[in-house]
Design an enzyme around this catalytic site. Structure first.
Site, mmCIF file in Angstrom:
data_model
loop_
_atom_site.group_PDB
_atom_site.id
_atom_site.type_symbol
_atom_site.label_atom_id
_atom_site.label_comp_id
_atom_site.label_asym_id
_atom_site.label_seq_id
_atom_site.Cartn_x
_atom_site.Cartn_y
_atom_site.Cartn_z
ATOM 1 N N GLY A 17 0.395 -1.064 0.012
ATOM 2 C CA GLY A 17 0.244 0.226 0.326
ATOM 3 C C GLY A 17 0.869 1.238 0.540
ATOM 4 N N ILE A 18 0.650 2.128 0.829
ATOM 5 C CA ILE A 18 0.949 3.381 0.439
ATOM 6 C C ILE A 18 2.387 3.321 0.912
ATOM 7 C CG2 ILE A 18 0.868 5.578 2.359
ATOM 8 C CD1 ILE A 18 -2.162 4.881 3.189
ATOM 9 N N TYR A 164 -9.128 2.123 16.505
ATOM 10 C CA TYR A 164 -9.112 2.378 15.708
ATOM 11 C C TYR A 164 -8.630 3.674 15.516
ATOM 12 C CZ TYR A 164 -7.318 3.355 10.240
ATOM 13 O OH TYR A 164 -6.423 4.191 9.365
HETATM 14 N N1 LIG Z 1 -5.950 2.561 3.213
HETATM 15 C C1 LIG Z 1 -6.488 3.589 4.240
HETATM 16 O O1 LIG Z 1 -7.790 4.108 3.504
HETATM 17 C C2 LIG Z 1 -5.492 4.139 5.215
HETATM 18 C C3 LIG Z 1 -6.308 5.720 5.606
HETATM 19 C C4 LIG Z 1 -6.053 6.643 6.702
HETATM 20 C C5 LIG Z 1 -5.109 6.025 7.331
HETATM 21 N N2 LIG Z 1 -4.023 4.576 6.812
HETATM 22 C C6 LIG Z 1 -3.058 4.599 7.365
HETATM 23 O O2 LIG Z 1 -1.859 4.378 6.919
HETATM 24 C C7 LIG Z 1 -1.071 3.443 6.852
HETATM 25 C C8 LIG Z 1 -0.314 2.565 6.086
HETATM 26 O O3 LIG Z 1 -2.141 1.168 5.655
HETATM 27 P P1 LIG Z 1 -2.298 1.059 4.023
HETATM 28 O O4 LIG Z 1 -3.441 1.035 3.612
HETATM 29 O O5 LIG Z 1 -1.135 0.669 2.833
HETATM 30 O O6 LIG Z 1 -2.627 -0.287 4.694
HETATM 31 P P2 LIG Z 1 -1.532 -2.071 4.383
HETATM 32 O O7 LIG Z 1 -1.392 -1.995 2.608
HETATM 33 O O8 LIG Z 1 -1.691 -3.203 4.551
HETATM 34 O O9 LIG Z 1 -0.477 -1.921 4.629
HETATM 35 C C9 LIG Z 1 0.057 -1.806 5.985
HETATM 36 C C10 LIG Z 1 1.862 -2.496 6.626
HETATM 37 O O10 LIG Z 1 1.805 -2.172 7.716
HETATM 38 C C11 LIG Z 1 2.248 -3.399 8.109
HETATM 39 N N3 LIG Z 1 1.802 -4.026 9.255
HETATM 40 C C12 LIG Z 1 0.846 -4.659 10.241
HETATM 41 N N4 LIG Z 1 1.040 -5.110 11.189
HETATM 42 C C13 LIG Z 1 2.439 -5.250 11.639
HETATM 43 C C14 LIG Z 1 2.894 -6.043 12.643
HETATM 44 N N5 LIG Z 1 2.899 -5.963 13.553
HETATM 45 N N6 LIG Z 1 4.570 -5.457 12.578
HETATM 46 C C15 LIG Z 1 5.483 -5.038 10.595
HETATM 47 N N7 LIG Z 1 4.576 -4.088 10.011
HETATM 48 C C16 LIG Z 1 3.260 -4.652 9.800
HETATM 49 C C17 LIG Z 1 2.005 -4.173 6.793
HETATM 50 O O11 LIG Z 1 2.711 -5.623 6.784
HETATM 51 P P3 LIG Z 1 2.412 -6.731 5.794
HETATM 52 O O12 LIG Z 1 2.944 -5.902 4.120
HETATM 53 O O13 LIG Z 1 3.435 -8.019 6.773
HETATM 54 O O14 LIG Z 1 1.116 -7.626 6.102
HETATM 55 C C18 LIG Z 1 1.567 -3.688 5.726
HETATM 56 O O15 LIG Z 1 3.810 -2.981 4.810
HETATM 57 C C19 LIG Z 1 -1.841 2.468 8.584
HETATM 58 O O16 LIG Z 1 -1.253 2.952 9.226
HETATM 59 C C20 LIG Z 1 -3.058 3.273 8.299
HETATM 60 O O17 LIG Z 1 -3.465 3.556 9.594
HETATM 61 C C21 LIG Z 1 -4.763 3.676 5.797
#
Ligand SMILES: NC(=O)c1ccc[n+]([C@@H]2O[C@H](COP(=O)([O-])OP(=O)(O)OC[C@H]3O[C@@H](n4cnc5c(N)ncnc54)[C@H](OP(=O)(O)O)[C@@H]3O)[C@@H](O)[C@H]2O)c1
Length: 284
Positions: A17-18, A164
């Site tokens: 993702g991001i 969350y």
């Molecule tokens: N997507 C949205 O709409 C959204 C909106 C607001 C804020 N955010 C924030 O953006 C950030 C990135 O999220 P994303 O949307 O890119 O989600 P994502 O695609 O699910 O990516 C999350 C990342 O965090 C890693 N992660 C999760 N649990 C972990 C752990 N226990 N130890 C180490 N790494 C861990 C995952 O690793 P794996 O690849 O191994 O799973 C992945 O690299 C997050 O902080 C989220 O709260 C997202």
């Protein structure tokens, strides 16, 4: 630029993702990268994709486990003498209650407590960095928080959005407290909302939760669009001296009233110190 003179960025959660787009873009913009991830296979694939655009080091770390974070900080100290940029990006949202190895509610453990131990353990390296920056990927969902300090570790009642939201409010409070404490050292700290982004986020939800996420996907930003505020805060000269702010769409925005509370930021810092006290890393 020779590899030795390049800036060094550490990013958490760069495997999806991001975070993945942020890592790829920073590599293109001349940073060497420390990729902190829990999945070695995914980290390997990312290193292959980055290729010789940047020097990359993989540090294995499960942010939900304080022992794993402690080891990661020690490994980073053994191999690096400075860090110029820390992007606290990794995060998750749970649709059910679960506890970490240290008995901390899982969302709070990964999104805040693991990052607290990591960041505070790396401050000496950030101090040695050049005009170092810390960027925290928070969320507009911090508005859903119902922040009670004594309910963060073992909530009496679990609600996915409140839990969350609390963890994302913690990201902003932590960012603000760091901004204040680190200003004399010339280190900046800012938080951001990436927008609603079509990533793997929420992919582990129950069937109802996944259907809602799937229906909402056409309205979401692409990961490329969702990473823009992270990249901006990480690298733009426009925000070199900006600290203690919250951003949305590359612009400063006023977060919730709770997110501006010095009282809550202090209480959260005190709680976090207590939770990590037995896992302080030995410095190299
Ligand atoms: N997507 C949205 O709409 C959204 C909106 C607001 C804020 N955010 C924030 O953006 C950030 C990135 O999220 P994303 O949307 O890119 O989600 P994502 O695609 O699910 O990516 C999350 C990342 O965090 C890693 N992660 C999760 N649990 C972990 C752990 N226990 N130890 C180490 N790494 C861990 C995952 O690793 P794996 O690849 O191994 O799973 C992945 O690299 C997050 O902080 C989220 O709260 C997202």
């Amino acid at each position: 630029m020779s590899n030795v003179n390049k800036k060094i960025a550490l990013i958490t959660g760069p495997t999806s993702g991001i975070g993945k787009i942020t890592a790829l873009e920073l590599a293109k913009r001349g940073y060497n990268l420390i990729l902190l991830a829990r999945n070695a296979q995914k980290a390997d694939a990312l290193q292959m994709e980055i290729g010789d655009q940047a020097e990359t080091t993989f540090v294995e770390c499960d942010l939900s486990d304080l022992k794993s974070v402690q080891k990661a900080v020690e490994k980073i100290h053994a191999n690096h003498s400075r860090i110029d940029l820390l992007v606290n990006n990794a995060g998750l949202m749970m649709d059910h209650e679960e506890f970490s190895k240290q008995d901390i509610e899982m969302t709070f453990a990964v999104n805040h407590v693991g990052h607290f131990l990591l960041t505070t353990g790396l401050i000496d390296l950030l101090k040695a960095g050049k005009d170092a920056r810390i960027v925290h990927v928070s969320s507009g969902a911090h508005q859903f928080a119902k922040f009670q300090i004594d309910q963060l570790v073992r909530p009496e009642k679990f609600s996915a959005w409140t839990t969350y939201g609390n963890s994302k409010l913690a990201n902003i409070l932590f960012s603000n407290e760091l901004a204040e404490r680190l200003q004399p050292m010339g280190i900046t700290s800012n938080a951001l909302h990436p927008g609603f982004v079509a990533t793997s986020f929420g992919s582990g939800f129950s069937s109802f939760g996944s259907i809602v996420m799937w229906l909402a996907r056409p309205f979401a930003k692409s990961p490329q669009e969702g990473a823009q505020t992270s990249i901006y805060l990480a690298s733009s000269p426009e925000v070199a001296d900006t600290t203690g702010k919250y951003f949305d769409d590359c612009k400063p925005k006023t977060p919730s009233k709770d997110a501006q509370s010095k009282f809550l930021a202090t209480k959260l810092w005190e709680l976090s110190e207590k939770l990590v006290k037995d896992y302080k890393p030995a410095k190299a």
